[in-house]
Write an enzyme that holds these catalytic residues in place. Structure first.
Site, PDB file in Angstrom:
ATOM      1  CG  ASN A  25      -2.107  -1.041   0.901  1.00 40.79           C
ATOM      2  OD1 ASN A  25      -2.250  -1.534  -0.227  1.00 40.79           O
ATOM      3  ND2 ASN A  25      -2.878  -1.384   1.920  1.00 40.79           N
ATOM      4  CB  CYS A 119     -10.637  -5.881  -1.892  1.00 42.01           C
ATOM      5  SG  CYS A 119      -9.246  -7.004  -2.028  1.00 42.01           S
ATOM      6  NE  ARG A 125     -12.327  -0.183  -1.512  1.00 41.37           N
ATOM      7  CZ  ARG A 125     -11.194  -0.881  -1.445  1.00 41.37           C
ATOM      8  NH1 ARG A 125     -11.151  -2.122  -1.863  1.00 41.37           N
ATOM      9  NH2 ARG A 125     -10.113  -0.342  -0.944  1.00 41.37           N
ATOM     10  NE  ARG A 401      -5.631  -6.880  -5.681  1.00 42.78           N
ATOM     11  CZ  ARG A 401      -6.335  -6.434  -4.646  1.00 42.78           C
ATOM     12  NH1 ARG A 401      -7.389  -7.088  -4.227  1.00 42.78           N
ATOM     13  NH2 ARG A 401      -6.003  -5.320  -4.033  1.00 42.78           N
TER      14      ARG A 401
HETATM   15  N1  EPU Z   1     -14.555   6.343   2.636  1.00 46.73           N
HETATM   16  C1  EPU Z   1     -15.561   7.238   2.389  1.00 46.73           C
HETATM   17  N2  EPU Z   1     -15.354   8.198   1.432  1.00 46.73           N
HETATM   18  C2  EPU Z   1     -14.173   8.286   0.730  1.00 46.73           C
HETATM   19  C3  EPU Z   1     -13.158   7.362   0.992  1.00 46.73           C
HETATM   20  C4  EPU Z   1     -13.364   6.389   1.963  1.00 46.73           C
HETATM   21  O1  EPU Z   1     -16.613   7.184   2.996  1.00 46.73           O
HETATM   22  O2  EPU Z   1     -14.059   9.180  -0.123  1.00 46.73           O
HETATM   23  C5  EPU Z   1     -14.755   5.308   3.688  1.00 46.73           C
HETATM   24  C6  EPU Z   1     -14.686   3.898   3.123  1.00 46.73           C
HETATM   25  O3  EPU Z   1     -15.930   3.476   2.631  1.00 46.73           O
HETATM   26  C7  EPU Z   1     -14.219   3.111   4.339  1.00 46.73           C
HETATM   27  C8  EPU Z   1     -13.316   4.099   5.079  1.00 46.73           C
HETATM   28  O4  EPU Z   1     -13.665   5.394   4.589  1.00 46.73           O
HETATM   29  O5  EPU Z   1     -15.320   2.810   5.135  1.00 46.73           O
HETATM   30  C9  EPU Z   1     -11.819   3.887   4.895  1.00 46.73           C
HETATM   31  O6  EPU Z   1     -11.504   3.858   3.527  1.00 46.73           O
HETATM   32  P1  EPU Z   1     -10.056   4.304   2.982  1.00 46.73           P
HETATM   33  O7  EPU Z   1     -10.254   5.382   1.996  1.00 46.73           O
HETATM   34  O8  EPU Z   1      -9.152   4.555   4.133  1.00 46.73           O
HETATM   35  O9  EPU Z   1      -9.596   2.993   2.214  1.00 46.73           O
HETATM   36  P2  EPU Z   1      -8.786   2.888   0.855  1.00 46.73           P
HETATM   37  O10 EPU Z   1      -7.831   4.010   0.747  1.00 46.73           O
HETATM   38  O11 EPU Z   1      -9.712   2.632  -0.264  1.00 46.73           O
HETATM   39  C10 EPU Z   1      -6.775   1.573   1.883  1.00 46.73           C
HETATM   40  C11 EPU Z   1      -6.085   0.276   1.630  1.00 46.73           C
HETATM   41  C12 EPU Z   1      -6.981  -0.884   2.046  1.00 46.73           C
HETATM   42  C13 EPU Z   1      -7.348  -0.724   3.520  1.00 46.73           C
HETATM   43  C14 EPU Z   1      -7.946   0.660   3.790  1.00 46.73           C
HETATM   44  C15 EPU Z   1      -8.183   0.927   5.249  1.00 46.73           C
HETATM   45  C16 EPU Z   1      -4.683   0.802  -0.244  1.00 46.73           C
HETATM   46  C17 EPU Z   1      -4.402   0.634  -1.688  1.00 46.73           C
HETATM   47  N3  EPU Z   1      -5.759   0.181   0.215  1.00 46.73           N
HETATM   48  O12 EPU Z   1      -7.973   1.561   1.099  1.00 46.73           O
HETATM   49  O13 EPU Z   1      -6.190  -2.037   1.891  1.00 46.73           O
HETATM   50  O14 EPU Z   1      -8.292  -1.708   3.897  1.00 46.73           O
HETATM   51  O15 EPU Z   1      -7.065   1.681   3.279  1.00 46.73           O
HETATM   52  O16 EPU Z   1      -7.003   0.826   5.970  1.00 46.73           O
HETATM   53  O17 EPU Z   1      -3.946   1.447   0.476  1.00 46.73           O
HETATM   54  C18 EPU Z   1      -5.721  -4.293   1.483  1.00 46.73           C
HETATM   55  O18 EPU Z   1      -4.514  -3.993   1.397  1.00 46.73           O
HETATM   56  O19 EPU Z   1      -6.132  -5.476   1.577  1.00 46.73           O
HETATM   57  C19 EPU Z   1      -6.724  -3.227   1.469  1.00 46.73           C
HETATM   58  C20 EPU Z   1      -7.981  -3.430   1.159  1.00 46.73           C
END
Ligand code: EPU
Length: 434
Positions: A25, A119, A125, A401
């Site tokens: 990440n 995922c 998302r 992945r």
């Molecule tokens: N969210 C919102 N609005 C947004 C963005 C996020 O409501 O604009 C919500 C999401 O729905 C969720 C929460 O905020 O409930 C956290 O989401 P976040 O944006 O932090 O997640 P992400 O950036 O999409 C990254 C990791 C994920 C990890 C999450 C949380 C990467 C590429 N992915 O995702 O990693 O689960 O942060 O720590 O960095 C994994 O590696 O298996 C993986 C899924």
């Protein structure tokens, strides 16, 4: 069509040493960030996993020249990227491709990027916080047929308060703001180690970012970012996965090339369960010297809380611990889909929304199961390693992945694990049976 599966003959105690790869990440944020540089960047300790291959393909299609110096080092020359458009076909398979929005916006003041995949933890998302950040910097954001169009005459720094703590939004705003005019302040920012790693990378290139790792990040825009050599931090989730696998098999392993501080929440919970942990500067020894592990309750939270990306793995360990445990998912709405697969192996887990109640059993039994996402797949590998009999895991592309050389690393720890390619064409199966 050929189908890859992982086959595990369980019950072997893991023993020995394992070396942890670079953090997925962090790498998926740093690679698009090179688009902001005026010269070649050399990135070391990149995990050799399919998400990285995909990210490199996307960037190459956009015109970046990417050279693989060795299996964990890339040289990226972003100078020939002339268009702010990223192609749909590859992007839809990858969540982190959303970072191209921030990187392209930061470079061209314009980005046209399809809505990302990755995922699926229940529905689409959201990216509302990413777009809120871009708008605050003066960009117009439009969603048209699944494609995000963002553009600005000029990006100007601003104060942005995130309504939810989001890793992705924090990364994207940093990327868009790093060359904007004036100062940007992100409040309620994500604090994950990969946020700090991205800020360190950008600062080495000449950016002026402070506060990364706290909930207020200040970014003073700069005009130019230079090409540099940088090494990605170790993957705390990969490390935690091996630590839990050691505990689940009642083994004794040393996990090397890590930053123990990033693992504190995981270490604390394993110790609460009665697992022995010995920390050194860059490694941790994990072993079990009791007949059984004790139950505990867990709630996943943004860093420094217990990571959601370790939730399936710890739930699997609790499934064979003594007593009743409760795991509450505090980040994603729907991250318990894998529980059905664990139940096939004899786990006693009930799920109500974002809460799982786990009644520990003595041992899991091998079964045919399916990886529903990356960390769910890792959890099933742990379940298979600890179970009696044979476990066959399908849909392992999810696992590939995010875990470099997972078969080799577990084999070196003494596991009986292999990857096998099957042919699922019915006629081929009939032919083979005749
Ligand atoms: N969210 C919102 N609005 C947004 C963005 C996020 O409501 O604009 C919500 C999401 O729905 C969720 C929460 O905020 O409930 C956290 O989401 P976040 O944006 O932090 O997640 P992400 O950036 O999409 C990254 C990791 C994920 C990890 C999450 C949380 C990467 C590429 N992915 O995702 O990693 O689960 O942060 O720590 O960095 C994994 O590696 O298996 C993986 C899924």
């Amino acid at each position: 069509m050929a189908l890859d599966k992982i086959i595990i003959s369980g019950g072997k105690k893991l023993k020995g040493n394992v070396s942890i790869s670079g953090a997925k990440n962090a790498a998926v944020a740093v690679i698009p960030a090179t688009l902001l540089a005026d010269d070649i960047c050399r990135i070391e300790n990149i995990p050799n996993i399919s998400d990285i291959t995909l990210m490199c393909k996307i960037m190459s299609e956009m015109g970046a020249s990417i050279k693989m110096v060795n299996k964990n080092t890339l040289e990226i020359d972003p100078r020939k990227v002339v268009s702010p458009v990223a192609s749909y076909d590859l992007i839809r398979n990858m969540r982190a491709s959303s970072y191209l929005m921030g990187a392209l916006l930061g470079r061209f003041s314009k980005a046209v990027v399809s809505l990302p995949g990755g995922c699926n933890f229940g529905g689409i998302r959201p990216i509302d916080q990413h777009l809120k950040g871009f708008s605050s910097l003066g960009a117009n954001c439009k969603l048209d047929g699944g494609v995000v169009h963002v553009s600005a005459e000029k990006l100007i720094g601003n104060n942005i308060y995130l309504d939810v703590i989001s890793v992705g939004a924090t990364v994207n705003i940093m990327l868009a703001a790093v060359k904007a005019e004036g100062c940007t302040v992100i409040e309620n920012a994500a604090k994950e180690p990969h946020i700090v790693d991205l800020a360190n990378f950008l600062n080495c290139m000449g950016a002026n970012i402070c506060g990364a790792g706290t909930d207020i990040i200040k970014i003073h825009g700069v005009k130019k970012l230079k090409g540099i050599t940088y090494s990605i931090i170790p993957d705390q989730i990969e490390a935690g996965t091996y630590m839990i696998a050691a505990a689940a098999t009642k083994g004794d392993i040393t996990v090397n090339n890590i930053t123990p501080k990033h693992l504190e929440s995981i270490t604390a919970k394993l110790e609460e369960m009665g697992i022995c942990i010995e920390e050194k500067d860059e490694s941790v020894r994990v072993y079990v010297n009791k007949d059984y592990m004790t139950r505990c309750n867990i709630k996943t939270l943004p860093y420094p809380g217990f990571p959601t990306d370790m939730q399936p793995q710890i739930t699997t360990l609790l499934a064979i611990a003594h007593g009743t445990s409760i795991v509450s998912e505090g980040v994603w709405d729907n991250r318990f889909r894998y529980v059905e697969e664990l139940r096939r192996m004899g786990a006693q887990i009930s799920v109500d929304g974002k809460v799982a109640v786990i009644e520990g059993v003595q041992q899991l039994n091998g079964a045919a199961v399916r990886a529903t996402d990356l960390r769910a797949g890792a959890a099933l590998v742990i379940a298979g390693l600890s179970a009696s009999g044979t476990t066959t895991i399908e849909e392992i592309s999810h696992i590939e992945r995010g875990y470099e050389n997972i078969i080799e690393k577990f084999s070196n720890l003494g596991a009986d694990i292999k990857k096998v390619t099957f042919d699922d064409s019915p006629m081929d199966s009939v032919a083979k049976a005749l």
